[in-house]
Motif scaffolding. Structure first.
Motif, PDB file in Angstrom:
ATOM      1  N   ASP A 277      46.476  45.016  41.782  1.00  0.00           N
ATOM      2  CA  ASP A 277      45.861  43.749  41.417  1.00  0.00           C
ATOM      3  C   ASP A 277      46.381  42.625  42.294  1.00  0.00           C
ATOM      4  N   THR A 281      47.216  31.867  41.063  1.00  0.00           N
ATOM      5  CA  THR A 281      47.070  30.699  40.203  1.00  0.00           C
ATOM      6  C   THR A 281      46.475  29.562  41.012  1.00  0.00           C
ATOM      7  N   ASP A 297      34.654  29.094  40.777  1.00  0.00           N
ATOM      8  CA  ASP A 297      34.558  30.484  41.208  1.00  0.00           C
ATOM      9  C   ASP A 297      35.665  30.763  42.209  1.00  0.00           C
ATOM     10  N   TYR A 298      35.838  32.023  42.559  1.00  0.00           N
ATOM     11  CA  TYR A 298      36.709  32.350  43.676  1.00  0.00           C
ATOM     12  C   TYR A 298      35.993  33.341  44.586  1.00  0.00           C
ATOM     13  N   LEU A 316      35.106  32.402  37.752  1.00  0.00           N
ATOM     14  CA  LEU A 316      36.463  32.185  37.290  1.00  0.00           C
ATOM     15  C   LEU A 316      36.483  31.376  35.989  1.00  0.00           C
ATOM     16  N   LEU A 329      44.725  27.457  36.202  1.00  0.00           N
ATOM     17  CA  LEU A 329      43.979  28.712  36.124  1.00  0.00           C
ATOM     18  C   LEU A 329      44.809  29.858  36.677  1.00  0.00           C
ATOM     19  N   THR A 330      44.635  31.037  36.075  1.00  0.00           N
ATOM     20  CA  THR A 330      45.274  32.263  36.550  1.00  0.00           C
ATOM     21  C   THR A 330      44.236  33.375  36.552  1.00  0.00           C
ATOM     22  N   ARG A 331      44.261  34.197  37.564  1.00  0.00           N
ATOM     23  CA  ARG A 331      43.339  35.332  37.623  1.00  0.00           C
ATOM     24  C   ARG A 331      44.040  36.536  38.226  1.00  0.00           C
ATOM     25  N   SER A 332      43.745  37.706  37.649  1.00  0.00           N
ATOM     26  CA  SER A 332      44.173  38.983  38.203  1.00  0.00           C
ATOM     27  C   SER A 332      42.926  39.722  38.664  1.00  0.00           C
ATOM     28  N   HIS A 333      42.847  40.004  39.957  1.00  0.00           N
ATOM     29  CA  HIS A 333      41.655  40.639  40.544  1.00  0.00           C
ATOM     30  C   HIS A 333      42.010  42.065  40.955  1.00  0.00           C
TER      31      HIS A 333
END
Length: 379
Positions: A277, A281, A297-298, A316, A329-333
């Motif tokens: 992953d 942030t 979005d990312y 996002l 914001l935090t995202r795990s891709h």
């Protein structure tokens, strides 16, 4: 996603042969249809529909009137339903459009409308559109007034420029405006299925002519029902991802650009193992004097097999921020391989996109896998 064997199966086609013989006996005893069941195993779904459809025509000696009579008789049977309808509708379309004079054309469209509540005639309608676009669209316009929502949906779904699984109709791609009269009559339809089809249809149009799609959506919003804003949001989804200003405004997003300050994406690590992953942030701050409404979005710039990057936009968050307010914001891709996407090790990048505006990129490397990584089902 069901397999082709679960939809148009050999057993289902043998049942179709029996239904036809009981409802409308012919000299061949619908043997070509029964025999076609043995040919299906290596074929994809649309190939199966065409193969069985050809067998139906063969059993009728390619006589449309005999085929139409048999289909109408079989429609008295409740068990003529489900995916066996697709090859029946294909045979009707091919038979009705085969005559140079087109004398069976309108009857074929009428029969397609009778079949569509049993499954859908959207794929077979493409054959009519290719044969005579204007005549087919004129009939589709009359279907918008049908009391049956399945027929109303057929008017929209069957004429979509980018209908999945279906043959392409070049004329619809050249001039997507020709189907808008159908959509204008259906965007306030009482059926959620019909409205969803309208939204997907206008999304197809947006991929061909962004301005045309945005103008149609704006026209509908000037005469809306309570369901219209949701329909427009779904229809504008591709344009919103692309950051088209007109589409963003239609769905209620405003601000971005110099109105916001974007910090990030900040990566937890710059080396990501295949199957692992990417975690990042970001902070977005409204630096304007008024409120902003943001589609955040990312964009992942994937390395492709040819060594070139290919960007893909992912959703996002949505945020409304007052002056001076921030959103963290935090995202795990995930980079687990998918059945619909192959990942290649090497240089990648990720960046934020806010109301269509793209900000700084953060580079990272996708590492080779130490061993096999099983793909997951596609998105």
């Amino acid at each position: 996603m069901p397999t082709a064997d679960e939809l148009i199966s050999p057993d289902g086609i043998r049942r179709l042969s029996g239904i036809l013989q009981e409802a409308a006996p012919v000299a061949s005893r619908w043997q070509a249809v029964a025999d076609s069941a043995a040919l299906l195993r290596p074929l994809g779904l649309s190939e199966r529909a065409r193969t069985v459809g050809d067998a139906l025509l063969a059993d009728c000696g390619r006589d449309y009137e005999q085929l139409a009579h048999a289909v109408r008789r079989s429609l008295t049977r409740a068990d003529l339903t489900g995916w066996m309808i697709w090859p029946v509708s294909e045979a009707v379309a091919v038979g009705a459009t085969a005559s140079g004079t087109g004398r069976h054309f309108d009857d074929g469209l009428d029969l397609l409308a009778r079949l569509t509540p049993r499954l859908t005639g959207e794929f077979a309608l493409r054959t009519f559109l290719v044969a005579d676009l204007d005549r087919t669209l004129a009939t589709a316009l009359t279907w918008t007034g049908s009391p049956d929502p399945a027929v109303r949906r057929l008017a929209s779904e069957g004429t979509r420029p980018k209908l999945p699984w279906a043959r392409q109709v070049a004329a619809l791609n050249r001039d997507p405006a020709v189907t808008l009269p159908v959509l204008d009559r259906l965007y306030t339809d009482a059926s959620p299925d019909v409205r969803r089809s309208v939204a997907n249809h206008l999304n197809d149009v947006s991929r061909l002519d962004a301005a045309l799609a945005a103008e149609a959506a704006a026209r509908w919003l000037r005469k809306p029902e309570s369901t219209t804003p949701a329909l427009v949001r779904h229809a504008m989804r591709t344009l919103v991802k692309k950051g088209e200003p007109a589409a963003l405004e239609l769905v209620g997003f405003h601000g971005g650009g110099e109105d916001v300050k974007v910090v990030g994406p900040l990566l937890s690590k710059t080396d990501v193992p295949m199957g692992g992953d990417l975690v990042f942030t970001a902070r977005i701050t409204n630096v304007s004097d008024g409120p902003v409404s943001l589609a955040i979005d990312y964009v992942v710039h994937h390395l492709k097999a040819n060594g070139r990057p290919a960007p893909k936009v992912f959703k996002l968050a949505k945020r409304r921020l007052g002056p001076g307010e921030s959103a963290d914001l935090t995202r795990s891709h995930s980079f687990r391989p998918l059945t619909t996407r192959v990942y290649y090790p090497g240089a990648h990048a990720v960046q934020l996109q806010v109301n269509g505006h793209r900000y700084d990129r953060a580079d990272f490397r996708l590492l080779k896998a130490d061993g096999p990584v099983s793909p997951e089902a596609g998105e």
